[in-house]
Motif scaffolding. Structure first.
Motif, PDB file in Angstrom:
ATOM      1  N   ARG A  26      16.797  -5.603  19.419  1.00 24.98           N
ATOM      2  CA  ARG A  26      16.246  -4.708  18.392  1.00 24.98           C
ATOM      3  C   ARG A  26      16.395  -5.281  16.993  1.00 24.98           C
ATOM      4  NH1 ARG A  26      18.674   1.109  20.289  1.00 24.98           N
ATOM      5  NH2 ARG A  26      17.612   1.201  22.291  1.00 24.98           N
ATOM      6  N   HIS A  27      17.143  -6.370  16.831  1.00 23.57           N
ATOM      7  CA  HIS A  27      17.489  -6.841  15.497  1.00 23.57           C
ATOM      8  C   HIS A  27      16.962  -8.226  15.151  1.00 23.57           C
ATOM      9  CE1 HIS A  27      20.093  -3.411  14.800  1.00 23.57           C
ATOM     10  NE2 HIS A  27      20.503  -3.555  16.042  1.00 23.57           N
ATOM     11  N   TYR A  28      16.459  -8.974  16.122  1.00 20.13           N
ATOM     12  CA  TYR A  28      16.004 -10.302  15.756  1.00 20.13           C
ATOM     13  C   TYR A  28      14.547 -10.269  15.318  1.00 20.13           C
ATOM     14  CZ  TYR A  28      13.647 -10.880  20.283  1.00 20.13           C
ATOM     15  OH  TYR A  28      12.836 -10.744  21.356  1.00 20.13           O
ATOM     16  N   MET A  29      14.170 -11.228  14.495  1.00 20.71           N
ATOM     17  CA  MET A  29      12.797 -11.274  13.997  1.00 20.71           C
ATOM     18  C   MET A  29      11.881 -11.847  15.070  1.00 20.71           C
ATOM     19  SD  MET A  29      13.159 -12.412  10.041  1.00 20.71           S
ATOM     20  CE  MET A  29      11.400 -12.398   9.894  1.00 20.71           C
ATOM     21  N   ARG A  30      10.674 -11.358  15.119  1.00 24.98           N
ATOM     22  CA  ARG A  30       9.722 -11.774  16.137  1.00 24.98           C
ATOM     23  C   ARG A  30       8.589 -12.609  15.539  1.00 24.98           C
ATOM     24  NH1 ARG A  30      11.349  -6.581  17.489  1.00 24.98           N
ATOM     25  NH2 ARG A  30      12.181  -6.399  19.578  1.00 24.98           N
ATOM     26  N   GLY A  31       8.901 -13.449  14.595  1.00 21.91           N
ATOM     27  CA  GLY A  31       7.873 -14.302  14.005  1.00 21.91           C
ATOM     28  C   GLY A  31       7.735 -14.048  12.527  1.00 21.91           C
ATOM     29  N   PRO A  32       6.878 -14.827  11.889  1.00 18.99           N
ATOM     30  CA  PRO A  32       6.714 -14.676  10.442  1.00 18.99           C
ATOM     31  C   PRO A  32       6.099 -13.326  10.083  1.00 18.99           C
ATOM     32  CG  PRO A  32       5.141 -16.239  11.307  1.00 18.99           C
ATOM     33  CD  PRO A  32       6.052 -15.877  12.434  1.00 18.99           C
ATOM     34  N   GLY A  33       6.568 -12.795   8.996  1.00 17.58           N
ATOM     35  CA  GLY A  33       6.074 -11.495   8.552  1.00 17.58           C
ATOM     36  C   GLY A  33       4.929 -11.629   7.570  1.00 17.58           C
ATOM     37  N   PRO A  34       4.498 -10.530   6.995  1.00 15.58           N
ATOM     38  CA  PRO A  34       3.357 -10.533   6.080  1.00 15.58           C
ATOM     39  C   PRO A  34       3.608 -11.317   4.798  1.00 15.58           C
ATOM     40  CG  PRO A  34       4.312  -8.341   6.229  1.00 15.58           C
ATOM     41  CD  PRO A  34       5.001  -9.189   7.246  1.00 15.58           C
ATOM     42  N   ALA A  35       4.849 -11.393   4.332  1.00 13.81           N
ATOM     43  CA  ALA A  35       5.139 -12.143   3.115  1.00 13.81           C
ATOM     44  C   ALA A  35       4.912 -13.636   3.351  1.00 13.81           C
ATOM     45  CB  ALA A  35       6.567 -11.893   2.659  1.00 13.81           C
ATOM     46  N   CYS A  36       5.289 -14.125   4.510  1.00 16.74           N
ATOM     47  CA  CYS A  36       5.086 -15.533   4.847  1.00 16.74           C
ATOM     48  C   CYS A  36       3.588 -15.830   4.961  1.00 16.74           C
ATOM     49  CB  CYS A  36       5.796 -15.861   6.150  1.00 16.74           C
ATOM     50  SG  CYS A  36       5.700 -17.584   6.615  1.00 16.74           S
ATOM     51  N   ALA A  37       2.858 -14.951   5.570  1.00 16.49           N
ATOM     52  CA  ALA A  37       1.401 -15.135   5.713  1.00 16.49           C
ATOM     53  C   ALA A  37       0.716 -15.139   4.354  1.00 16.49           C
ATOM     54  CB  ALA A  37       0.812 -14.043   6.598  1.00 16.49           C
TER      55      ALA A  37
END
Length: 42
Positions: A26-37
């Motif tokens: 529930r706590h790990y990131m699943r890839g780049p978010g909107p800020a990275c994009a």
């Protein structure tokens, strides 16, 4: 009343020790978010 409260606290501690409620999935990131994009979309 104090005895009931203490019993609940002890029960909660024992339950948390035997079956932790922390779920790492529930706590790990699943890839780049909107800020990275947004940074890479010039």
């Amino acid at each position: 009343m104090g005895l009931i409260v203490q019993f609940r606290q002890v029960f909660k501690i024992i339950r948390e020790f035997l079956a932790p409620s922390y779920r790492p999935e529930r706590h790990y990131m699943r890839g780049p978010g909107p800020a990275c994009a947004a940074r890479h979309s010039h």
